[in-house]
Motif scaffolding. Sequence first.
Motif, PDB file in Angstrom:
ATOM      1  N   LYS A   1       0.825  -1.197   0.000  1.00 35.68           N
ATOM      2  CA  LYS A   1       0.000   0.000   0.000  1.00 35.68           C
ATOM      3  C   LYS A   1       0.866   1.256   0.000  1.00 35.68           C
ATOM      4  O   LYS A   1       2.032   1.229   0.397  1.00 35.68           O
ATOM      5  CB  LYS A   1      -0.985  -0.007   1.164  1.00 35.68           C
ATOM      6  N   LEU A   2       0.295   2.366  -0.471  1.00 37.23           N
ATOM      7  CA  LEU A   2       1.043   3.611  -0.601  1.00 37.23           C
ATOM      8  C   LEU A   2       1.121   4.400   0.691  1.00 37.23           C
ATOM      9  O   LEU A   2       2.138   5.019   0.981  1.00 37.23           O
ATOM     10  CB  LEU A   2       0.427   4.480  -1.699  1.00 37.23           C
ATOM     11  N   ILE A   3       0.004   4.429   1.464  1.00 39.85           N
ATOM     12  CA  ILE A   3      -0.024   5.222   2.692  1.00 39.85           C
ATOM     13  C   ILE A   3      -0.477   4.365   3.860  1.00 39.85           C
ATOM     14  O   ILE A   3      -1.065   3.314   3.674  1.00 39.85           O
ATOM     15  CB  ILE A   3      -0.942   6.460   2.551  1.00 39.85           C
ATOM     16  N   GLY A   4      -0.165   4.822   5.065  1.00 34.24           N
ATOM     17  CA  GLY A   4      -0.520   4.091   6.270  1.00 34.24           C
ATOM     18  C   GLY A   4       0.686   3.365   6.846  1.00 34.24           C
ATOM     19  O   GLY A   4       1.815   3.516   6.379  1.00 34.24           O
ATOM     20  N   ASN A   5       0.426   2.580   7.890  1.00 33.19           N
ATOM     21  CA  ASN A   5       1.504   1.804   8.518  1.00 33.19           C
ATOM     22  C   ASN A   5       2.054   0.768   7.556  1.00 33.19           C
ATOM     23  O   ASN A   5       1.318   0.185   6.769  1.00 33.19           O
ATOM     24  CB  ASN A   5       0.995   1.098   9.781  1.00 33.19           C
ATOM     25  N   LYS A   6       3.358   0.520   7.620  1.00 31.08           N
ATOM     26  CA  LYS A   6       4.042  -0.480   6.800  1.00 31.08           C
ATOM     27  C   LYS A   6       3.706  -0.309   5.317  1.00 31.08           C
ATOM     28  O   LYS A   6       3.264  -1.237   4.650  1.00 31.08           O
ATOM     29  CB  LYS A   6       3.697  -1.884   7.274  1.00 31.08           C
ATOM     30  N   SER A   7       3.910   0.899   4.833  1.00 33.17           N
ATOM     31  CA  SER A   7       3.591   1.214   3.443  1.00 33.17           C
ATOM     32  C   SER A   7       4.803   1.831   2.751  1.00 33.17           C
ATOM     33  O   SER A   7       5.871   1.988   3.353  1.00 33.17           O
ATOM     34  CB  SER A   7       2.410   2.187   3.390  1.00 33.17           C
ATOM     35  N   LEU A   8       4.610   2.187   1.506  1.00 31.06           N
ATOM     36  CA  LEU A   8       5.665   2.839   0.739  1.00 31.06           C
ATOM     37  C   LEU A   8       6.043   4.184   1.362  1.00 31.06           C
ATOM     38  O   LEU A   8       7.210   4.569   1.350  1.00 31.06           O
ATOM     39  CB  LEU A   8       5.216   3.031  -0.714  1.00 31.06           C
ATOM     40  N   SER A   9       5.069   4.888   1.936  1.00 29.35           N
ATOM     41  CA  SER A   9       5.369   6.171   2.575  1.00 29.35           C
ATOM     42  C   SER A   9       6.289   5.993   3.784  1.00 29.35           C
ATOM     43  O   SER A   9       7.113   6.861   4.078  1.00 29.35           O
ATOM     44  CB  SER A   9       4.089   6.904   2.973  1.00 29.35           C
ATOM     45  N   THR A  10       6.197   4.864   4.482  1.00 32.50           N
ATOM     46  CA  THR A  10       7.097   4.582   5.607  1.00 32.50           C
ATOM     47  C   THR A  10       8.530   4.413   5.120  1.00 32.50           C
ATOM     48  O   THR A  10       9.466   4.945   5.715  1.00 32.50           O
ATOM     49  CB  THR A  10       6.649   3.297   6.343  1.00 32.50           C
ATOM     50  N   ILE A  11       8.693   3.693   4.017  1.00 30.78           N
ATOM     51  CA  ILE A  11      10.030   3.484   3.446  1.00 30.78           C
ATOM     52  C   ILE A  11      10.583   4.817   2.940  1.00 30.78           C
ATOM     53  O   ILE A  11      11.747   5.155   3.184  1.00 30.78           O
ATOM     54  CB  ILE A  11       9.967   2.444   2.306  1.00 30.78           C
ATOM     55  N   LEU A  12       9.747   5.589   2.250  1.00 26.40           N
ATOM     56  CA  LEU A  12      10.197   6.877   1.713  1.00 26.40           C
ATOM     57  C   LEU A  12      10.596   7.849   2.816  1.00 26.40           C
ATOM     58  O   LEU A  12      11.577   8.583   2.665  1.00 26.40           O
ATOM     59  CB  LEU A  12       9.114   7.496   0.835  1.00 26.40           C
ATOM     60  N   ASN A  13       9.859   7.873   3.922  1.00 28.34           N
ATOM     61  CA  ASN A  13      10.225   8.831   4.974  1.00 28.34           C
ATOM     62  C   ASN A  13      11.572   8.467   5.584  1.00 28.34           C
ATOM     63  O   ASN A  13      12.348   9.345   5.934  1.00 28.34           O
ATOM     64  CB  ASN A  13       9.108   9.009   6.007  1.00 28.34           C
ATOM     65  N   LYS A  14      11.905   7.182   5.674  1.00 26.41           N
ATOM     66  CA  LYS A  14      13.223   6.792   6.196  1.00 26.41           C
ATOM     67  C   LYS A  14      14.333   7.153   5.214  1.00 26.41           C
ATOM     68  O   LYS A  14      15.396   7.645   5.612  1.00 26.41           O
ATOM     69  CB  LYS A  14      13.232   5.304   6.520  1.00 26.41           C
ATOM     70  N   ILE A  15      14.104   6.939   3.929  1.00 24.06           N
ATOM     71  CA  ILE A  15      15.093   7.299   2.902  1.00 24.06           C
ATOM     72  C   ILE A  15      15.308   8.810   2.893  1.00 24.06           C
ATOM     73  O   ILE A  15      16.446   9.287   2.810  1.00 24.06           O
ATOM     74  CB  ILE A  15      14.645   6.788   1.520  1.00 24.06           C
ATOM     75  N   LEU A  16      14.223   9.581   2.998  1.00 28.29           N
ATOM     76  CA  LEU A  16      14.332  11.043   2.993  1.00 28.29           C
ATOM     77  C   LEU A  16      15.045  11.559   4.242  1.00 28.29           C
ATOM     78  O   LEU A  16      15.800  12.531   4.167  1.00 28.29           O
ATOM     79  CB  LEU A  16      12.949  11.680   2.856  1.00 28.29           C
TER      80      LEU A  16
END
Length: 194
Positions: free
Chosen positions: A2-17
């Motif tokens: 999934k794109l948003i929410g817990n354990k999603s692509l947004s979680t990975i992106l925020n760590k990379i950023l």
Amino acid sequence: MKLIGNKSLSTILNKILLIGCIVQLLYLGYMVFGFIISYINLHNGTYYFSDIFMVGNLSNGEVKEAPDSLNFRFSMPFTDAITMGSYTWHSFISIVFFLGFYSTFTFYLFRIFKGMSHDLIFNVEVIRDLKKFAVLNILFIPIYCLILYFLKQSLYSIDPMQVLLHFVTGIIILFIMEFFKKGYELQTQNDLTI
């Protein structure tokens, strides 16, 4: 995934950023430190870190002292990379402005994606960060134009594509912010009726 929410692509992106923002800030600090050490070495005749932070008339890897045209060459730690340029106030101001701006840019992207990593994505913090990010992109344009104008004394040095890119990004983020505001209002009304 999934794109948003817990354990999603947004979680990975925020760590990379976050990692990207930290690396940019470390690089900015290293460059400022290099300019300070180089300034001290030039004006005091000292040789602190002279094999890492070289300043002079650099040609073919050798340093030749010439007060009229100074260049810098800073070796990057743990790599074979080298940052080179003209040793002037213009270069220093450009480096501080652009690295400072883009580390702030990356930080707000991190904050936005972090807010989208929660189950309740329509929250006040995300809306606030979206607004700051939009304002940052729109304020970049006059500051960028002023700095380049005063450094180069010409309007022709201003890249219109960079101005357009940040303006459009700021406007799009403002629209996304309004979408999040409406989502937050609907989510709040829904929570009150339950």
